[in-house]
Design a protein around this motif. Sequence first.
Motif, PDB file in Angstrom:
ATOM      1  N   ARG A 139       0.835  -1.208   0.000  1.00  0.00           N
ATOM      2  CA  ARG A 139       0.000   0.000   0.000  1.00  0.00           C
ATOM      3  C   ARG A 139       0.868   1.257   0.000  1.00  0.00           C
ATOM      4  N   LEU A 140       1.940   1.244   0.778  1.00  0.00           N
ATOM      5  CA  LEU A 140       2.850   2.392   0.814  1.00  0.00           C
ATOM      6  C   LEU A 140       3.560   2.586  -0.521  1.00  0.00           C
ATOM      7  N   LEU A 141       3.871   1.492  -1.203  1.00  0.00           N
ATOM      8  CA  LEU A 141       4.552   1.581  -2.491  1.00  0.00           C
ATOM      9  C   LEU A 141       3.699   2.257  -3.563  1.00  0.00           C
ATOM     10  N   GLU A 142       2.393   2.231  -3.388  1.00  0.00           N
ATOM     11  CA  GLU A 142       1.496   2.844  -4.374  1.00  0.00           C
ATOM     12  C   GLU A 142       1.506   4.373  -4.299  1.00  0.00           C
ATOM     13  N   LEU A 143       2.051   4.899  -3.216  1.00  0.00           N
ATOM     14  CA  LEU A 143       2.022   6.347  -2.990  1.00  0.00           C
ATOM     15  C   LEU A 143       3.342   6.977  -3.436  1.00  0.00           C
ATOM     16  N   HIS A 144       3.269   8.226  -3.896  1.00  0.00           N
ATOM     17  CA  HIS A 144       4.449   8.819  -4.523  1.00  0.00           C
ATOM     18  C   HIS A 144       4.971  10.055  -3.813  1.00  0.00           C
ATOM     19  N   THR A 145       4.383  10.425  -2.694  1.00  0.00           N
ATOM     20  CA  THR A 145       4.908  11.563  -1.941  1.00  0.00           C
ATOM     21  C   THR A 145       5.110  11.135  -0.493  1.00  0.00           C
ATOM     22  N   PRO A 146       6.160  11.639   0.162  1.00  0.00           N
ATOM     23  CA  PRO A 146       6.377  11.258   1.560  1.00  0.00           C
ATOM     24  C   PRO A 146       5.230  11.684   2.468  1.00  0.00           C
ATOM     25  N   GLU A 147       4.583  12.793   2.152  1.00  0.00           N
ATOM     26  CA  GLU A 147       3.460  13.241   2.967  1.00  0.00           C
ATOM     27  C   GLU A 147       2.346  12.197   2.992  1.00  0.00           C
ATOM     28  N   ARG A 148       1.993  11.695   1.812  1.00  0.00           N
ATOM     29  CA  ARG A 148       0.925  10.685   1.743  1.00  0.00           C
ATOM     30  C   ARG A 148       1.377   9.370   2.382  1.00  0.00           C
ATOM     31  N   GLN A 149       2.637   9.028   2.209  1.00  0.00           N
ATOM     32  CA  GLN A 149       3.138   7.801   2.819  1.00  0.00           C
ATOM     33  C   GLN A 149       3.027   7.858   4.337  1.00  0.00           C
ATOM     34  N   LEU A 150       3.359   9.001   4.925  1.00  0.00           N
ATOM     35  CA  LEU A 150       3.257   9.116   6.377  1.00  0.00           C
ATOM     36  C   LEU A 150       1.804   9.152   6.828  1.00  0.00           C
ATOM     37  N   ASP A 151       0.925   9.742   6.020  1.00  0.00           N
ATOM     38  CA  ASP A 151      -0.503   9.711   6.335  1.00  0.00           C
ATOM     39  C   ASP A 151      -1.000   8.272   6.428  1.00  0.00           C
ATOM     40  N   VAL A 152      -0.598   7.469   5.445  1.00  0.00           N
ATOM     41  CA  VAL A 152      -1.040   6.070   5.409  1.00  0.00           C
ATOM     42  C   VAL A 152      -0.370   5.274   6.522  1.00  0.00           C
TER      43      VAL A 152
END
Length: 282
Positions: A139-152
């Motif tokens: 799921r984290l790999l699908e995201l492309h910004t650190p902000e969204r990764q930390l949100d998830v």
Amino acid sequence: MGHDRIVLLQRVPIPALRPFVALLWAADDTEGPLPRSIERERVLPTGAMHVVFRLSPDPLRLFDVADADVARAVGHAIVGGPRASCYVRDVSAPSRSVGAMLHPGTARLLFGGSAAELSGQHTRLEDLWGHSAQAARERLLELHTPERQLDVLESLLIARLPRVRGLHPAVAEALGKLAEAASVRGVVADSGYSHRRFITLFADAVGLTPKLYARVVRFRRVLARMAPASGLPLAELALAAGYADQAHFNRDFREMAGISPTQYRAAAPLQPHHVPIVPTRG
């Protein structure tokens, strides 16, 4: 030149996570030209537990000793248990990762076991969470910004936590006192528990005994003041930190960092707990 990771983002978690998570971070050294002459680094102890997802192809690789020929692969989703000594990791390949530094008392809530059982080692998250660890990484790999990764990452951690639990009051009080450099003997006496019972309560939550945790806290305070630019003499640092003498300071520092205070300053790490290891000329 050093090869410290580049931290893109670092922040405190949302309020619901703050009793359990001290810090969230995202790091990336895959962009731009970085010196690859440094292939390994010492990671110095913080006394805290960490959960990390590596989002680059290479898994975390560790060396058993600084000059070992071969590193062993640990995995892509890892729990780093609380430690009182350094470890050596492979930094020869670029990497991206996100992670969280956890508060004492969180291990049993997130991982179903005592912090003492995870202390001093790296554990694959799959061994604790099963298949959901790999699903979380995907799921984290699908995201492309650190902000969204930390949100998830925040949402993943919240989903694993029970609604109602807390740190044992005696342990919470002890952590506050030890942060203020109180004596371990006094902290144990003030707890109202027997010495053996309190040590068990503390180690179960924190992963280290009170005495060992207090040593790491003192070590962290020293690192925060050891920047070469500070110009503070090592003897002055040792005295201010509460060491009996400089020999005591040097011995304690080497046990935790794997190098002497002088060698640490000469390495000039960009981040206090990540020390580049300069390869020796064969």
